[in-house]
Design a protein around this motif. Structure first.
Motif, short mmCIF file in Angstrom:
data_model
loop_
_atom_site.label_atom_id
_atom_site.label_comp_id
_atom_site.label_asym_id
_atom_site.label_seq_id
_atom_site.Cartn_x
_atom_site.Cartn_y
_atom_site.Cartn_z
N TYR A 74 0.91 -1.32 -0.06
CA TYR A 74 -0.05 -0.18 0.05
C TYR A 74 0.91 1.39 0.08
O TYR A 74 1.99 1.15 0.54
N LEU A 75 0.33 2.13 -0.52
CA LEU A 75 1.08 3.60 -0.65
C LEU A 75 -0.13 4.81 -0.29
O LEU A 75 -1.09 4.79 -0.87
N ASN A 76 0.35 5.37 0.98
CA ASN A 76 -0.52 6.09 1.59
C ASN A 76 -2.15 5.54 1.73
O ASN A 76 -3.14 6.20 1.28
N GLY A 77 -2.10 4.49 1.79
CA GLY A 77 -3.28 3.52 2.13
C GLY A 77 -4.18 3.10 0.93
O GLY A 77 -5.04 2.38 0.95
N GLU A 78 -3.42 3.28 -0.31
CA GLU A 78 -3.99 2.86 -1.51
C GLU A 78 -3.19 1.65 -1.98
O GLU A 78 -2.12 1.41 -2.04
N ARG A 79 -4.18 0.66 -2.24
CA ARG A 79 -3.35 -0.70 -2.70
C ARG A 79 -2.30 -0.41 -3.96
O ARG A 79 -2.92 0.20 -4.94
N LEU A 80 -1.34 -1.12 -4.00
CA LEU A 80 -0.33 -0.98 -5.11
C LEU A 80 -0.39 -2.32 -5.99
O LEU A 80 -0.27 -3.46 -5.31
N THR A 81 -0.19 -2.02 -7.10
CA THR A 81 -0.26 -3.37 -8.32
C THR A 81 0.91 -3.11 -9.27
O THR A 81 0.78 -2.07 -9.83
N ALA A 82 1.88 -3.82 -9.23
CA ALA A 82 2.93 -3.38 -10.13
C ALA A 82 2.50 -3.70 -11.67
O ALA A 82 2.88 -3.04 -12.54
N ALA B 98 8.85 2.35 -7.21
CA ALA B 98 8.42 2.79 -8.65
C ALA B 98 7.93 1.58 -9.11
O ALA B 98 7.16 1.59 -9.93
N ILE B 99 8.82 0.62 -8.89
CA ILE B 99 8.20 -0.94 -9.50
C ILE B 99 6.92 -1.32 -8.92
O ILE B 99 6.06 -1.56 -9.76
N ALA B 100 6.79 -1.07 -7.52
CA ALA B 100 5.48 -1.50 -7.07
C ALA B 100 4.28 -0.60 -7.51
O ALA B 100 2.97 -0.94 -7.45
N ARG B 101 4.75 0.57 -8.04
CA ARG B 101 3.62 1.52 -8.46
C ARG B 101 3.54 1.38 -10.01
O ARG B 101 2.37 1.98 -10.48
N GLY B 102 4.21 0.55 -10.45
CA GLY B 102 4.00 0.33 -12.10
C GLY B 102 4.60 1.23 -12.91
O GLY B 102 4.42 1.66 -14.04
N GLU B 103 5.64 2.12 -12.18
CA GLU B 103 6.21 3.28 -13.07
C GLU B 103 7.61 2.82 -13.48
O GLU B 103 8.21 3.66 -14.34
N LEU B 104 8.18 1.57 -12.88
CA LEU B 104 9.52 1.24 -13.31
C LEU B 104 9.47 -0.19 -13.73
O LEU B 104 8.54 -1.07 -12.94
N ASP B 105 10.01 -0.81 -14.76
CA ASP B 105 9.87 -2.03 -14.94
C ASP B 105 10.81 -3.01 -14.40
O ASP B 105 10.24 -4.21 -13.66
#
Length: 281
Positions: free
Chosen positions: A153-161, A210-217
């Motif tokens: 989670y990031l600031n309470g929002e679920r993260l999906t790579a 950044a990977i966990a947020r889908g911003e980096l591969d």
């Protein structure tokens, strides 16, 4: 001493927010007041000009060591600066006691230069397995958490790579040349190929985020210090990603990994990065 996994899970259910509060307080008290305000006597070199330590590192680690140890009686703390002073303390990661792995300022180089790309990393591990992690980037006030089997989670929002966009270049952050051996540089040359967009990494913790947020591969890292990787490895896993060493095995925070290794948005990307590294190694 807490020895059973169920008991540690109960601790996390009751005290994860207390850990977050401790991390925030350490940053507020010891790190942020020194950001862009460091005096010359507050910055030292450890092993060389690219390996820096500041009073913010030392004092934030001291605060977290005291606070986290009190939160979980019987636990031990392995902090980057304490290990620099006494390398034998690193062995606790392989022991039976629950261990807090602490990097008080991940990205000290950036911190010293007034760059906001730094964070604080805390991981709770047991018998070499990361169970929970806390990643805090204080300048943008981004707080990421992960608990094994319960998501990231990031600031309470679920993260999906997620997975890389079809046909797009793979965006890969790799070890900075200042921190690599000649052999590791050769392996990383495998990333200099068609359909790959490599760049030197910044703070390892923020690259994992950044990977966990889908911003980096993916990443390609050539060192295995647990304080740099334990929090991010769990964060990526819980966001659906994967990690692999040069031999294709998962990365172990206890050490002995075949390097370089990668963390990636999905299993297919992790295996692709390992393939590229092996071709050049």
């Amino acid at each position: 001493m807490i020895e059973e996994m169920e008991t540690i899970e109960e601790f996390l259910a009751q005290h994860s927010a207390d850990v977050e509060e401790a991390v925030r307080k350490a940053a507020a008290a010891e790190i942020m007041p020194r950001f862009r305000s460091l005096a010359a006597h507050e910055v030292d070199q450890k092993s060389g000009p690219h390996d820096l330590v500041t009073d913010a590192d030392r004092l934030a680690e001291q605060y977290l060591t005291e606070t986290l140890g009190d939160l979980l009686p019987g636990s031990v703390v392995v902090g980057e600066e304490a290990v620099h002073a006494n390398p034998a303390t690193y062995d606790a990661i392989r022991g039976d006691a629950p261990v807090w792995i602490v990097d008080p300022v991940d990205g000290t180089r950036q911190f010293v230069h007034g760059d906001p790309g730094f964070c604080t990393l805390v991981t709770l591990a047991h018998r070499g397995v990361p169970l929970a992690s806390w990643t805090y980037a204080p300048v943008p006030d981004q707080f990421a958490t992960a608990v094994r089997g319960q998501g990231a989670y990031l600031n309470g929002e679920r993260l999906t790579a997620g997975s890389p966009a079809p046909g797009a270049d793979l965006r890969i952050a790799h070890s900075h040349p200042d921190y690599t051996t000649d052999e590791q540089k050769r392996a990383l040359l495998g990333l200099r190929t068609e359909s790959v967009a490599p760049r030197p990494c910044g703070s390892a913790g923020l690259e994992y985020l950044a990977i966990a947020r889908g911003e980096l591969d993916a990443t390609a890292f050539s060192w295995e210090a647990a304080w740099d990787h334990a929090a991010g490895i769990l964060l990526v896993e819980e966001a659906g990603g994967a990690h692999r060493t040069l031999t294709g095995e998962p990365f172990r925070i206890t050490g002995g990994n075949a390097l370089p290794f990668t963390a990636a948005r999905d299993e297919e990307t992790a295996r692709r990065v390992v393939e590229l590294l092996n071709k050049a190694a």
